[in-house]
Structure formats: structure tokens, C-alpha cells
Design an enzyme around this catalytic site. Structure first.
Site, PDB file in Angstrom:
ATOM      1  N   HIS A  36       0.924  -1.259  -0.043  1.00 43.88           N
ATOM      2  CA  HIS A  36       0.267  -0.062  -0.213  1.00 43.88           C
ATOM      3  C   HIS A  36       0.963   1.182  -0.076  1.00 43.88           C
ATOM      4  O   HIS A  36       0.278   2.191   0.424  1.00 43.88           O
ATOM      5  CB  HIS A  36      -1.063   0.032   1.202  1.00 43.88           C
ATOM      6  CG  HIS A  36      -2.314  -1.004   0.842  1.00 43.88           C
ATOM      7  ND1 HIS A  36      -3.540  -0.509   0.740  1.00 43.88           N
ATOM      8  CD2 HIS A  36      -2.161  -2.179   1.040  1.00 43.88           C
ATOM      9  CE1 HIS A  36      -4.083  -1.439   0.468  1.00 43.88           C
ATOM     10  NE2 HIS A  36      -3.482  -2.641   0.853  1.00 43.88           N
ATOM     11  N   THR A  37       2.140   1.227  -0.112  1.00 38.38           N
ATOM     12  CA  THR A  37       3.118   2.219  -0.516  1.00 38.38           C
ATOM     13  C   THR A  37       3.119   3.192  -1.755  1.00 38.38           C
ATOM     14  O   THR A  37       3.381   4.140  -1.616  1.00 38.38           O
ATOM     15  CB  THR A  37       4.584   1.962   0.125  1.00 38.38           C
ATOM     16  OG1 THR A  37       4.721   0.687  -0.585  1.00 38.38           O
ATOM     17  CG2 THR A  37       4.727   1.645   1.618  1.00 38.38           C
ATOM     18  N   ASP A  38       2.584   2.181  -2.787  1.00 40.70           N
ATOM     19  CA  ASP A  38       2.759   2.508  -4.169  1.00 40.70           C
ATOM     20  C   ASP A  38       1.846   3.855  -4.359  1.00 40.70           C
ATOM     21  O   ASP A  38       2.233   5.051  -4.803  1.00 40.70           O
ATOM     22  CB  ASP A  38       2.364   1.605  -5.236  1.00 40.70           C
ATOM     23  CG  ASP A  38       1.033   1.031  -5.125  1.00 40.70           C
ATOM     24  OD1 ASP A  38       0.192   1.149  -4.129  1.00 40.70           O
ATOM     25  OD2 ASP A  38       0.457   0.190  -6.053  1.00 40.70           O
ATOM     26  N   SER A  69     -10.484 -15.785 -23.994  1.00 40.61           N
ATOM     27  CA  SER A  69      -9.762 -16.077 -23.066  1.00 40.61           C
ATOM     28  C   SER A  69     -10.084 -17.411 -22.664  1.00 40.61           C
ATOM     29  O   SER A  69     -11.233 -17.717 -22.542  1.00 40.61           O
ATOM     30  CB  SER A  69      -9.655 -15.272 -21.806  1.00 40.61           C
ATOM     31  OG  SER A  69      -9.099 -16.041 -20.680  1.00 40.61           O
ATOM     32  N   GLY A 121      -7.458 -13.285  -9.046  1.00 34.54           N
ATOM     33  CA  GLY A 121      -8.114 -12.905  -7.593  1.00 34.54           C
ATOM     34  C   GLY A 121      -7.524 -13.316  -6.676  1.00 34.54           C
ATOM     35  O   GLY A 121      -8.034 -13.403  -5.403  1.00 34.54           O
ATOM     36  N   GLY A 123      -4.356 -11.956  -5.596  1.00 33.32           N
ATOM     37  CA  GLY A 123      -3.513 -10.781  -5.098  1.00 33.32           C
ATOM     38  C   GLY A 123      -2.124 -11.129  -5.854  1.00 33.32           C
ATOM     39  O   GLY A 123      -1.161 -10.555  -5.311  1.00 33.32           O
ATOM     40  N   SER A 125      -1.811 -10.578  -9.062  1.00 34.16           N
ATOM     41  CA  SER A 125      -2.027  -9.608 -10.140  1.00 34.16           C
ATOM     42  C   SER A 125      -2.250 -10.346 -11.649  1.00 34.16           C
ATOM     43  O   SER A 125      -1.609  -9.785 -12.489  1.00 34.16           O
ATOM     44  CB  SER A 125      -0.803  -8.711 -10.117  1.00 34.16           C
ATOM     45  OG  SER A 125      -1.151  -7.448 -10.391  1.00 34.16           O
ATOM     46  N   ASP A 171       1.359  -3.174  -9.579  1.00 38.36           N
ATOM     47  CA  ASP A 171       1.394  -4.210 -10.152  1.00 38.36           C
ATOM     48  C   ASP A 171       1.676  -4.370 -11.771  1.00 38.36           C
ATOM     49  O   ASP A 171       2.527  -5.248 -12.406  1.00 38.36           O
ATOM     50  CB  ASP A 171      -0.182  -4.850 -10.395  1.00 38.36           C
ATOM     51  CG  ASP A 171      -0.820  -4.988  -8.888  1.00 38.36           C
ATOM     52  OD1 ASP A 171      -0.060  -4.956  -7.869  1.00 38.36           O
ATOM     53  OD2 ASP A 171      -1.820  -5.005  -8.807  1.00 38.36           O
ATOM     54  N   TYR A 223     -10.195  -0.900   0.267  1.00 42.23           N
ATOM     55  CA  TYR A 223      -8.961  -0.543  -0.610  1.00 42.23           C
ATOM     56  C   TYR A 223      -9.250   1.051  -0.753  1.00 42.23           C
ATOM     57  O   TYR A 223      -8.251   2.079  -0.397  1.00 42.23           O
ATOM     58  CB  TYR A 223      -8.880  -1.127  -1.997  1.00 42.23           C
ATOM     59  CG  TYR A 223      -7.518  -0.754  -2.614  1.00 42.23           C
ATOM     60  CD1 TYR A 223      -6.281  -1.457  -2.602  1.00 42.23           C
ATOM     61  CD2 TYR A 223      -7.503   0.395  -3.632  1.00 42.23           C
ATOM     62  CE1 TYR A 223      -5.157  -1.070  -3.365  1.00 42.23           C
ATOM     63  CE2 TYR A 223      -6.406   0.727  -4.060  1.00 42.23           C
ATOM     64  CZ  TYR A 223      -5.095  -0.084  -3.946  1.00 42.23           C
ATOM     65  OH  TYR A 223      -4.049   0.426  -4.731  1.00 42.23           O
TER      66      TYR A 223
HETATM   67  P1  ADP Z   1      -5.835 -10.117  -9.200  1.00 39.82           P
HETATM   68  O1  ADP Z   1      -5.156  -9.208  -9.944  1.00 39.82           O
HETATM   69  O2  ADP Z   1      -5.112 -10.113  -7.880  1.00 39.82           O
HETATM   70  O3  ADP Z   1      -5.666 -11.322  -9.711  1.00 39.82           O
HETATM   71  P2  ADP Z   1      -8.163  -8.585  -9.832  1.00 39.82           P
HETATM   72  O4  ADP Z   1      -9.477  -8.533  -9.059  1.00 39.82           O
HETATM   73  O5  ADP Z   1      -7.365  -7.178 -10.007  1.00 39.82           O
HETATM   74  O6  ADP Z   1      -7.323  -9.819  -9.084  1.00 39.82           O
HETATM   75  O7  ADP Z   1      -8.207  -9.288 -11.225  1.00 39.82           O
HETATM   76  C1  ADP Z   1      -9.014 -10.345 -11.652  1.00 39.82           C
HETATM   77  C2  ADP Z   1      -9.816 -10.224 -12.789  1.00 39.82           C
HETATM   78  O8  ADP Z   1      -8.909  -9.623 -13.999  1.00 39.82           O
HETATM   79  C3  ADP Z   1     -10.539 -11.321 -13.274  1.00 39.82           C
HETATM   80  O9  ADP Z   1     -11.911 -11.430 -12.572  1.00 39.82           O
HETATM   81  C4  ADP Z   1     -10.842 -11.085 -14.613  1.00 39.82           C
HETATM   82  O10 ADP Z   1     -11.900 -10.156 -15.000  1.00 39.82           O
HETATM   83  C5  ADP Z   1      -9.723 -10.484 -14.994  1.00 39.82           C
HETATM   84  N1  ADP Z   1      -8.665 -11.456 -15.831  1.00 39.82           N
HETATM   85  C6  ADP Z   1      -7.266 -11.683 -15.291  1.00 39.82           C
HETATM   86  N2  ADP Z   1      -6.610 -12.797 -15.951  1.00 39.82           N
HETATM   87  C7  ADP Z   1      -7.654 -13.054 -16.933  1.00 39.82           C
HETATM   88  C8  ADP Z   1      -7.943 -13.875 -17.924  1.00 39.82           C
HETATM   89  N3  ADP Z   1      -6.537 -14.844 -18.172  1.00 39.82           N
HETATM   90  N4  ADP Z   1      -8.509 -14.245 -18.709  1.00 39.82           N
HETATM   91  C9  ADP Z   1      -9.924 -13.525 -18.521  1.00 39.82           C
HETATM   92  N5  ADP Z   1      -9.984 -12.651 -17.396  1.00 39.82           N
HETATM   93  C10 ADP Z   1      -8.823 -12.403 -16.765  1.00 39.82           C
HETATM   94 MG    MG Z   2      -5.399  -7.129  -9.912  1.00 41.19          MG
END
Ligand code: ADP
Ligand code: MG
Length: 381
Positions: A36-38, A69, A121, A123, A125, A171, A223
Site C-alpha cells: 500500500h506504499t505505491d 480467453s 483474484g 493478489g 496480479s 502491479d 482499498y
Molecule cells: P488479481 O489481479 O489479484 O488477480 P483482480 O480482481 O485485480 O485480481 O483481477 C482479476 C480479474 O482480471 C478477473 O476477474 C478477470 O476479470 C480479469 N482477468 C485476469 N486474468 C484473466 C484471464 N486470463 N482471462 C480473463 N480474464 C482475466
Molecule cells: Mg489486480
């Protein structure tokens, strides 16, 4: 090319009936320290994971952008858009097209297929990995001249403005600018970086990443709340950002804040920035084991002052330390996600087992653990 590359290539051929022009990969990341420093203009120290997102991409004859995807049920197709017009996972891709155009670049219409082994999801990224893979692909396909140090801010704008997630620059910087065998020391005010040697194997050490598999709850709201508290504390102290408060000034600064929550939030940021600086100096002089206590102190600060941990990550940290880790902390924005532990390389299985055991005793969903080495940043593969 690893399996993810093969999968992306196959997905492209199946979706579009032709071969892609190329494959571009961008990694997930763990943040060694600096949480959380960024967005406080401070310091972070991430390294790139071997897990990555691959974009297989090629030109589009219809003048649009089409993307599918393997991790999303529906493909997405769009022309020139403004923020808000594409939602869901496609917003990360439409956001990149929009942010590049908004920065003045002529973005080539493209067909893209995405595959990834970055856990979503957790963490680590996956969102920045997706943005960075697509960004790098579009830049190369279009022959655009976008210097590497400008790229993270473009990807961040996609996430902030188009997707609507108010994240800092950590990230995207990690996914784009990290190098194999290095940790990325980033000044989030100047965007200056220093590549810090981070070869743990040479020291007989390893980083164990433990995904708590805890459900993320209230992440966005909490956040935003933390950001507001940090901004309020900086404003009350009359500084542009909490980065401008040093640890030497901290006691006096805290006396000037009349709210206990603000005091604790500010103390986390100020001490965390110092811990990043201390970690960097230890790594520069090869004293890797000694960063352990800084990692553990960072966790305590996130747990007690910033209040962003949950039971599952606290238990993983505690169990790792009891199993002999030199240090352990939650990594990532919080409220679930992953823990990293600095361990002797031959203690990975034992540490993972100790954490799994502690989870079993508490009826938590089982964790997932693996040893993470520092991989390369975004590039054509
Ligand atoms: P984190 O970045 O920590 O994994 P986020 O909530 O920031 O979690 O990002 C996750 C979201 O990014 C997913 O719910 C989706 O919408 C999108 N995402 C990430 N990678 C993919 C992928 N390979 N295919 C489709 N969507 C993706
Ligand atoms: Mg993310």
C-alpha cells in the site's frame, strides 16, 4: 515455449482459423515488501512470478479488436470505445486499447487469444498480467514507440479509468519492468527503478508462496477506504504524500493527527517505506537471511496498523515462522490472497505441510503452496 504459450496459440487458431503473428507473455508478481506504499508515492520491491499470461495476437481484417480467453466463457469484440462501454473481463483489454489511444498512439486492430496460469483474484496480479500481455502485443504489432518506463502508467490508466479499480502503479510496473533473478526496487514517485540481485538459490534459500485461498471480501471498498485515510493523513500533515514523512519525523507527525485510525494508517505507510529501504540495503550487500525480521514486521504492521489481513493469512504467517521461516508476510492488497515466507530451500515441503496442518485444525479451505523464483517481465516469446 511453455504450456500456456501452446494453449494460447491453439485457442487463437481455433477462434480465428489462422495462425497468430506472435505470442506475448506477461507475468503475475509477488511483492517482497512495500504494501500500500505505491499510492503514497513510496517504495515497493516486487519480483515477477514464473506464472504468466500469454496473448497470442495477430492483425484483424475487420478493423476491430476481438479477444477470447480460456478463462472466460464469452469472447469480446469492440471498436473504438470510451470507458464504461465494455464491462467484465473485456474491460481490461478495451482499457488498454483506449489508454494507448488516449496517449496518442495509433493502435492496430487485433485478434487476441489469452491463456494464463496466474491464479485469478489471489493478489498475484492476474489483472496486470492480462493488461501487460495485451499492451506489449499491441505495441509490437503496431510498431509503436512506447518506452518501457512509460508503459506501466498506460496500463494503470486502463485499470483505474476504464475498469474503474483505483490501484497504484505497483502491479503493472512489476509485470512490465521486472527481470529474471532480480527484485524491482521502484520509487513510485519518480518511477525510477533499480534491479536488485535476488538469487535465493545461491544462498540455499527460497521464497514459499502460500495462497490462503480465503475468499476475497469487501476488497474494493476497503482499498478505497485505506487510500482516503492515507490522503487525509497527508493533508493533515501538510505534505504531498505520506512518503514525505520520514521515520525520524514519525513520532511528532503522529502527535499532530487527532484520529487514532489515521495515526495507525500513517504509521504503517511510514514504517513500511523504511522497511523497503532497509530490505534493499541488506539485499545489496548480500545479507539475504537478515531481511526475514523485516518481512515479519511488515506483516505485523499490516495486521495491527493497516488492518488488511484476515485469519487465514495470519495463521499462514504464524505457522511458517513456527516451522522455521526467517520471516513471513502477507503479499498483495489484502483481505485474503497470498503469504510469502523466506525459508531454507530444503524446508519448502515441511513449511507447506505445517501451514496445511494449521489450516486443517481450523477448518479453513486448504492452502496452495509453491516455491517462487524471480522470472522475466513482459516480452514477446
Ligand atoms: P488479481 O489481479 O489479484 O488477480 P483482480 O480482481 O485485480 O485480481 O483481477 C482479476 C480479474 O482480471 C478477473 O476477474 C478477470 O476479470 C480479469 N482477468 C485476469 N486474468 C484473466 C484471464 N486470463 N482471462 C480473463 N480474464 C482475466
Ligand atoms: Mg489486480
Amino acid at each position: 515455449m511453455n504450456n500456456v504459450g501452446e494453449t494460447a496459440k491453439r485457442a487463437f487458431t481455433e477462434a480465428y482459423g489462422t495462425e497468430p503473428a506472435g505470442l506475448w507473455a506477461a507475468p503475475g508478481r509477488v511483492n517482497l515488501i512495500g504494501e500500500h506504499t505505491d499510492y503514497n508515492d513510496g517504495f515497493v520491491l516486487p519480483f515477477a512470478l514464473p506464472q504468466r499470461t500469454v496473448a497470442a495476437a495477430g492483425p484483424a481484417p475487420d478493423g476491430r479488436w476481438s479477444v477470447c480467453s480460456t478463462l472466460a466463457p464469452e469472447p469480446v469484440s469492440f471498436g473504438v470505445t470510451e470507458p464504461g462501454e465494455v464491462s467484465g473481463w473485456g474491460a481490461y483489454v478495451a482499457g488498454i486499447v483506449w489508454a494507448l489511444q488516449d496517449a496518442g498512439f495509433e493502435v492496430p486492430p487485433a485478434r487476441i487469444a489469452i491463456a494464463s496460469d496466474v491464479p485469478l483474484g489471489s493478489g498475484l496480479s492476474s489483472s496486470a498480467a492480462l493488461e501487460s500481455a495485451v499492451l506489449t502485443a499491441l505495441i509490437d504489432l503496431g510498431g509503436l514507440e512506447v518506452p518501457t518506463d512509460r508503459r506501466p502508467a498506460i496500463a494503470q490508466r486502463a485499470e483505474n479509468v476504464y475498469v474503474g479499480a483505483p490501484t497504484g502503479i505497483l502491479d503493472q510496473s512489476a509485470s512490465i519492468r521486472c527481470l529474471a533473478g532480480r527484485a524491482l526496487f521502484l520509487d513510485c514517485r519518480s518511477y525510477q527503478v533499480e534491479q536488485i540481485p535476488f538469487d535465493l538459490a545461491a544462498e540455499g534459500l527460497a521464497i514459499l508462496v502460500i495462497n490462503s485461498n480465503a475468499p476475497h471480501q469487501h476488497v474494493d471498498g476497503e482499498y478505497g477506504e485505506r487510500r482516503k485515510s492515507c490522503e487525509a493523513a497527508a493533508a493533515a500533515l501538510g505534505v504531498p504524500a505520506l512518503r514525505d514523512v520520514s521515520t525520524a519525523e514519525l513520532t511528532q507527525a503522529l502527535e499532530r493527527l487527532d484520529d487514532d485510525v489515521l495515526r495507525r494508517r500513517a504509521r504503517h505507510i511510514v514504517t513500511e517505506n523504511q522497511r523497503v529501504l532497509d530490505t534493499v540495503s541488506l539485499l545489496r550487500s548480500g545479507r539475504v537471511r537478515e531481511i526475514g525480521p523485516l518481512l515479519t514486521a511488515s506483516h505485523a504492521s499490516m495486521r495491527d496498523d493497516f488492518e488488511i489481513t484476515v485469519d487465514q493469512v495470519d495463521v499462514a504467517v504464524q505457522a511458517s515462522l513456527e516451522a522455521g521461516a526467517y520471516g513471513a508476510r502477507m503479499t498483495g492488497g489484502g483481505f485474503g490472497g497470498c503469504v510469502l515466507a523466506l525459508i531454507d530451500a530444503d524446508r519448502a515441503d515441511a513449511t507447506a505441510a505445517a501451514v496445511a496442518d494449521a489450516y486443517r485444525q481450523r477448518d479453513f479451505t486448504a492452502p496452495t503452496s509453491w516455491v517462487a523464483t524471480a522470472g522475466p517481465g513482459a516480452a514477446r516469446i
